[in-house]
Structures are given as C-alpha cells and as structure tokens.
Design a protein around this motif. Structure first.
Motif, PDB file in Angstrom:
ATOM      1  N   ALA A 132      -9.503   4.020   4.454  1.00 40.87           N
ATOM      2  CA  ALA A 132     -10.084   3.827   3.126  1.00 40.87           C
ATOM      3  C   ALA A 132     -11.493   3.254   3.251  1.00 40.87           C
ATOM      4  O   ALA A 132     -12.346   3.489   2.409  1.00 40.87           O
ATOM      5  N   HIS A 135       1.042  12.864   3.957  1.00 40.64           N
ATOM      6  CA  HIS A 135       0.711  13.323   5.303  1.00 40.64           C
ATOM      7  C   HIS A 135       0.662  12.175   6.304  1.00 40.64           C
ATOM      8  O   HIS A 135       0.858  12.382   7.490  1.00 40.64           O
ATOM      9  N   LEU A 136       0.432  10.932   5.849  1.00 43.09           N
ATOM     10  CA  LEU A 136       0.447   9.806   6.783  1.00 43.09           C
ATOM     11  C   LEU A 136       1.843   9.198   6.881  1.00 43.09           C
ATOM     12  O   LEU A 136       2.222   8.680   7.918  1.00 43.09           O
ATOM     13  N   ASP A 137       2.626   9.252   5.796  1.00 45.24           N
ATOM     14  CA  ASP A 137       4.026   8.839   5.891  1.00 45.24           C
ATOM     15  C   ASP A 137       4.737   9.722   6.906  1.00 45.24           C
ATOM     16  O   ASP A 137       5.595   9.270   7.643  1.00 45.24           O
ATOM     17  N   TYR A 166      -3.830   4.824   6.606  1.00 47.32           N
ATOM     18  CA  TYR A 166      -4.202   4.949   5.199  1.00 47.32           C
ATOM     19  C   TYR A 166      -5.068   3.763   4.777  1.00 47.32           C
ATOM     20  O   TYR A 166      -6.096   3.934   4.128  1.00 47.32           O
ATOM     21  N   HIS A 175       0.840  -1.188   0.000  1.00 49.69           N
ATOM     22  CA  HIS A 175       0.000   0.000   0.000  1.00 49.69           C
ATOM     23  C   HIS A 175       0.876   1.238   0.000  1.00 49.69           C
ATOM     24  O   HIS A 175       1.843   1.329   0.739  1.00 49.69           O
ATOM     25  N   ARG A 176       0.525   2.196  -0.836  1.00 47.82           N
ATOM     26  CA  ARG A 176       1.219   3.474  -0.865  1.00 47.82           C
ATOM     27  C   ARG A 176       0.446   4.420   0.029  1.00 47.82           C
ATOM     28  O   ARG A 176      -0.759   4.583  -0.110  1.00 47.82           O
ATOM     29  N   THR A 177       1.131   5.034   0.963  1.00 50.71           N
ATOM     30  CA  THR A 177       0.453   5.956   1.871  1.00 50.71           C
ATOM     31  C   THR A 177       0.628   7.385   1.394  1.00 50.71           C
ATOM     32  O   THR A 177       1.657   7.732   0.818  1.00 50.71           O
ATOM     33  N   PRO A 178      -0.373   8.230   1.612  1.00 51.14           N
ATOM     34  CA  PRO A 178      -0.211   9.641   1.271  1.00 51.14           C
ATOM     35  C   PRO A 178       0.891  10.262   2.124  1.00 51.14           C
ATOM     36  O   PRO A 178       1.182   9.799   3.228  1.00 51.14           O
TER      37      PRO A 178
END
Length: 151
Positions: free
Chosen positions: A43, A7-9, A39, A2-5
């Motif tokens: 969803a 701001h969550l990284d 993230y 999963h790729r996190t946005p």
C-alpha cells in the motif's frame, strides 16, 4: 484488522525448507520480509527507520541470494540461516508479523545495511514449519549461533 485482496489471501505457501531451497537454487533476487504481509506493505512500499522515523526508499528485506564465498556448501543450510537470523521478529512483535517470500530489485541499503527493495512481487508465505525446519538445521551445525535479536 486489514482486509487482504483475494489474490494475496490465495498467495501460495512455501511449506518446507527444501521447497524454499529449490526456489533459491532456481532464481535470483529473492528476499524474505517479516511483516503483516504484502497487502499492507505494498500500500506504501517503503519502510521506516525504527530509530529516527526516516522513510526509507524501499521495503526492508533479507536477501536469499547465495554469496559466492559460500562455495559449494549446503544450500539448505544457507536458506536455514537466512530465515533463522530474523526468526525472533514474531516473538518481539507480539506474533503479528510473519515471513513471506518476494522477488524484487535492491534500490538502496538501510541503516542496518539491509537491502531496501523496490519493484516487489510477492511469491508466497513461508509456513511456520519452514522456520522450525530452519531451527533444526541450524541446531545441527557445529558453531554456536542465535538469531539477530537485539533484546
């Protein structure tokens, strides 16, 4: 994967048990969730009952608010116990889950009587060192205690 946005990284990390204790002392409606992260969870902000597959009306999380019966006992011990109770989850889930702190509103109770939380706002990752410090704090207590591991 999963790729996190971004701001969550870039979500802050709570680095010590004392830092977590200070947060618990300063605000209410805090929870810890053991998962892949906000993230993925946000969803579709619900959990599923592991036994039946029923979709639950919120994210399963563990409350950090101190109960009145705890009295004036150590808040650090309270925080340690709340983390320690579920510290087995990364081990039984192949190390893919990790704890993160969130603020939210309890919408219902799940099948294990756990809070199901809505209106979730991620506050930070909980570093592995915090779990180690929680384990050390629990080891210093008088009574025998272990995580709530069903396996």
């Amino acid at each position: 994967m999963h790729r996190t946005p971004d701001h969550l990284d870039a979500m802050p990390t709570i680095a010590t048990l004392d830092e977590l204790t200070d947060l618990i002392a300063s605000r209410r409606h805090l929870y810890v969730r053991w998962s892949l992260g906000p993230y993925v969870d946000l969803a579709g902000p619900t959990s599923r009952d592991g036994l039946t597959g029923v979709e639950l009306p919120g994210l399963s999380a563990n409350p950090l608010d101190v109960e009145e019966w705890w009295g004036d006992r150590s808040l650090r011990t309270w925080a340690a116990r709340r983390l320690y109770d579920y510290s087995h989850l990364p081990r039984i889930r192949d190390g893919v889950v990790r704890p993160w702190l969130l603020h939210g509103r309890e919408a219902a109770r799940g099948p294990d009587n756990e809070p199901l939380v809505r209106d979730v706002r991620p506050l930070g990752w909980i570093a592995p060192e915090v779990i180690e410090q929680a384990e050390e704090e629990i080891a210093r207590q008088v009574g025998a205690w272990g995580p709530l591991d069903r396996h």
